[in-house]
Design a protein around this motif. Structure first.
Motif, mmCIF file in Angstrom:
data_model
loop_
_atom_site.group_PDB
_atom_site.id
_atom_site.type_symbol
_atom_site.label_atom_id
_atom_site.label_comp_id
_atom_site.label_asym_id
_atom_site.label_seq_id
_atom_site.Cartn_x
_atom_site.Cartn_y
_atom_site.Cartn_z
ATOM 1 N N GLU A 1 0.753 20.309 -0.343
ATOM 2 C CA GLU A 1 1.210 19.215 -1.206
ATOM 3 C C GLU A 1 0.742 17.858 -0.702
ATOM 4 O O GLU A 1 0.309 17.707 0.448
ATOM 5 C CB GLU A 1 2.731 19.219 -1.313
ATOM 6 N N ILE A 2 0.848 16.905 -1.603
ATOM 7 C CA ILE A 2 0.569 15.498 -1.278
ATOM 8 C C ILE A 2 1.823 14.707 -1.612
ATOM 9 O O ILE A 2 2.389 14.879 -2.698
ATOM 10 C CB ILE A 2 -0.599 14.932 -2.110
ATOM 11 N N LEU A 3 2.246 13.874 -0.674
ATOM 12 C CA LEU A 3 3.409 13.015 -0.898
ATOM 13 C C LEU A 3 2.954 11.561 -0.883
ATOM 14 O O LEU A 3 2.194 11.151 -0.001
ATOM 15 C CB LEU A 3 4.460 13.259 0.184
ATOM 16 N N TYR A 4 3.422 10.823 -1.869
ATOM 17 C CA TYR A 4 3.101 9.406 -1.990
ATOM 18 C C TYR A 4 4.403 8.642 -1.745
ATOM 19 O O TYR A 4 5.357 8.823 -2.510
ATOM 20 C CB TYR A 4 2.567 9.097 -3.386
ATOM 21 N N ASP A 5 4.463 7.849 -0.694
ATOM 22 C CA ASP A 5 5.741 7.246 -0.283
ATOM 23 C C ASP A 5 6.832 8.315 -0.254
ATOM 24 O O ASP A 5 7.921 8.144 -0.820
ATOM 25 C CB ASP A 5 6.129 6.080 -1.205
ATOM 26 N N SER A 6 6.494 9.459 0.331
ATOM 27 C CA SER A 6 7.412 10.591 0.545
ATOM 28 C C SER A 6 7.765 11.383 -0.715
ATOM 29 O O SER A 6 8.598 12.291 -0.645
ATOM 30 C CB SER A 6 8.723 10.158 1.219
ATOM 31 N N LEU A 7 7.132 11.072 -1.842
ATOM 32 C CA LEU A 7 7.473 11.777 -3.080
ATOM 33 C C LEU A 7 6.261 12.495 -3.659
ATOM 34 O O LEU A 7 5.140 11.974 -3.590
ATOM 35 C CB LEU A 7 7.986 10.791 -4.140
ATOM 36 N N PRO A 8 6.465 13.672 -4.271
ATOM 37 C CA PRO A 8 5.339 14.329 -4.950
ATOM 38 C C PRO A 8 4.974 13.537 -6.207
ATOM 39 O O PRO A 8 5.807 12.780 -6.727
ATOM 40 C CB PRO A 8 5.901 15.710 -5.304
ATOM 41 N N PRO A 9 3.755 13.718 -6.716
ATOM 42 C CA PRO A 9 3.385 13.012 -7.946
ATOM 43 C C PRO A 9 4.129 13.639 -9.121
ATOM 44 O O PRO A 9 4.635 14.753 -9.006
ATOM 45 C CB PRO A 9 1.881 13.280 -8.055
ATOM 46 N N PRO A 10 4.195 12.948 -10.258
ATOM 47 C CA PRO A 10 4.799 13.566 -11.439
ATOM 48 C C PRO A 10 4.066 14.858 -11.796
ATOM 49 O O PRO A 10 2.879 15.003 -11.514
ATOM 50 C CB PRO A 10 4.591 12.515 -12.533
ATOM 51 N N ASP A 11 4.762 15.771 -12.411
ATOM 52 C CA ASP A 11 4.175 17.041 -12.827
ATOM 53 C C ASP A 11 3.051 16.805 -13.836
ATOM 54 O O ASP A 11 3.094 15.862 -14.613
ATOM 55 C CB ASP A 11 5.270 17.892 -13.461
ATOM 56 N N LYS A 12 2.066 17.695 -13.852
ATOM 57 C CA LYS A 12 0.920 17.445 -14.732
ATOM 58 C C LYS A 12 1.280 17.545 -16.215
ATOM 59 O O LYS A 12 0.612 16.982 -17.061
ATOM 60 C CB LYS A 12 -0.229 18.390 -14.398
ATOM 61 N N ARG A 13 2.358 18.282 -16.520
ATOM 62 C CA ARG A 13 2.766 18.370 -17.927
ATOM 63 C C ARG A 13 3.472 17.094 -18.387
ATOM 64 O O ARG A 13 3.710 16.889 -19.566
ATOM 65 C CB ARG A 13 3.697 19.573 -18.143
ATOM 66 N N GLY B 1 0.816 -1.227 0.000
ATOM 67 C CA GLY B 1 0.000 0.000 0.000
ATOM 68 C C GLY B 1 0.836 1.257 0.000
ATOM 69 O O GLY B 1 1.976 1.242 0.440
ATOM 70 N N LEU B 2 0.261 2.310 -0.524
ATOM 71 C CA LEU B 2 0.958 3.599 -0.551
ATOM 72 C C LEU B 2 0.847 4.277 0.806
ATOM 73 O O LEU B 2 -0.183 4.217 1.460
ATOM 74 C CB LEU B 2 0.334 4.540 -1.581
ATOM 75 N N ASP B 3 1.926 4.964 1.174
ATOM 76 C CA ASP B 3 1.918 5.860 2.319
ATOM 77 C C ASP B 3 1.559 7.242 1.762
ATOM 78 O O ASP B 3 2.209 7.724 0.844
ATOM 79 C CB ASP B 3 3.335 5.848 2.917
ATOM 80 N N VAL B 4 0.488 7.831 2.283
ATOM 81 C CA VAL B 4 0.014 9.110 1.738
ATOM 82 C C VAL B 4 0.040 10.164 2.836
ATOM 83 O O VAL B 4 -0.515 9.959 3.916
ATOM 84 C CB VAL B 4 -1.428 8.979 1.184
ATOM 85 N N THR B 5 0.699 11.271 2.539
ATOM 86 C CA THR B 5 0.783 12.368 3.497
ATOM 87 C C THR B 5 0.387 13.667 2.805
ATOM 88 O O THR B 5 0.873 13.949 1.707
ATOM 89 C CB THR B 5 2.230 12.518 4.025
ATOM 90 N N THR B 6 -0.499 14.424 3.418
ATOM 91 C CA THR B 6 -0.770 15.763 2.882
ATOM 92 C C THR B 6 -0.212 16.787 3.858
ATOM 93 O O THR B 6 -0.211 16.577 5.074
ATOM 94 C CB THR B 6 -2.276 16.037 2.676
ATOM 95 N N ARG B 7 0.300 17.882 3.295
ATOM 96 C CA ARG B 7 0.833 18.962 4.115
ATOM 97 C C ARG B 7 0.139 20.250 3.739
ATOM 98 O O ARG B 7 0.252 20.711 2.597
ATOM 99 C CB ARG B 7 2.331 19.110 3.865
ATOM 100 N N ALA B 8 -0.614 20.792 4.703
ATOM 101 C CA ALA B 8 -1.333 22.061 4.511
ATOM 102 C C ALA B 8 -2.051 22.088 3.159
ATOM 103 O O ALA B 8 -2.008 23.081 2.431
ATOM 104 C CB ALA B 8 -0.368 23.241 4.652
#
Ligand code: ADP
Ligand code: ADP
Length: 221
Positions: free
Chosen positions: A63-75, A1-8
């Motif tokens: 931001e949202i971090l998935y397993d401590s990483l941001p998602p790929p950029d939308k572009r 499973g993914l570890d999901v963290t949101t910050r502010a």
């Protein structure tokens, strides 16, 4: 499973010149493999939060971090691949394609990803897992509401997502069938160690989850 963290995590909309803050600085952590229910009155921001967690929408700030990483950029084309391979979605209405069988509906995400069209074994296994092993060739119209939603559950899992987001998955079902589908989601979450966030208006279901988060006015209470 993914570890999901949101910050502010914040999301606002501008409507008629006014800024409406739909999500206000949400700090949330979902442990890998955990099963969490999200409740709150209509308009609290639950769907907006799920859209953000599913990378279907982007935050205004935070931001949202998935397993401590941001998602790929939308572009980046990788964002679509990230969403398709890591995240499963279930909605109140199943959105199955009426012309296709249960098995074909479950296979649809794999076809979109360009996988081998002939390899149906995992999709068959999933349909058995959700109790529809004898309904593979049925069209959605030949299935009950609960069975249709089970097909949608199997479809959401066919790419083996590490995060499952379910927005009112039992909202269109009677209470007995709703409980069955909810329990199925819990079972699958633990079987596949899949992080799950499920919204519901049903307090009885909310009490059955490992964890219950209540939202109101864009904040976690
Ligand atoms: P919930 O799922 O808890 O009912 P939502 O996340 O759907 O809440 O909506 C929260 C608030 O955000 C509502 O006031 C809704 O009108 C507003 N909202 C949602 N999406 C948009 C949008 N695209 N543009 C403007 N306002 C929106
Ligand atoms: P813009 O189109 O406004 O220039 P970008 O697509 O470059 O914005 O995104 C702005 C920033 O937000 C980027 O660093 C991007 O990675 C980040 N971002 C996008 N989606 C999310 C998300 N779901 N959670 C956290 N950060 C995100």
């Amino acid at each position: 499973g993914l570890d999901v963290t949101t910050r502010a995590l914040s999301r606002s909309y501008v409507r008629g010149g006014r800024t409406i803050e739909v999500l206000r600085a949400i700090d949330l952590h979902l442990d890998p493999g955990s099963f969490t229910v999200l409740t709150g009155p209509s308009g609290a921001g639950k769907s907006t939060l799920l859209h953000l967690l599913g990378t279907l929408d982007r935050p205004t700030s935070g931001e949202i971090l998935y397993d401590s990483l941001p998602p790929p950029d939308k572009r980046d084309r990788d964002l679509a691949a990230f969403r398709r391979t890591k995240i499963g979605f279930i909605f109140q209405f199943h959105h199955l394609l009426p012309e296709f069988s249960a098995l074909e509906n479950v296979l649809m995400p794999t076809w979109i990803s360009g996988k081998d069209r002939e390899d149906t074994s995992w999709a068959r296994t999933l349909l058995e897992e959700v109790g529809l092993g004898d309904r593979l060739d049925h069209k959605p119209s030949e299935l009950s509401g609960g069975e249709q939603q089970r097909v949608a559950v199997a479809r959401a899992l066919v790419m083996k997502p590490a995060l499952l987001l379910a927005d009112e998955p039992t909202g269109n079902l009677d209470s007995h069938t709703g409980l069955e589908v909810f329990t199925l989601l819990q079972t699958l979450s633990s079987r596949f160690h899949m992080t799950c966030l499920v919204t519901t208006h049903n307090e009885t279901l909310a009490k059955k989850a490992d964890r219950h988060i209540a939202m109101d006015d864009g904040q976690i209470r």
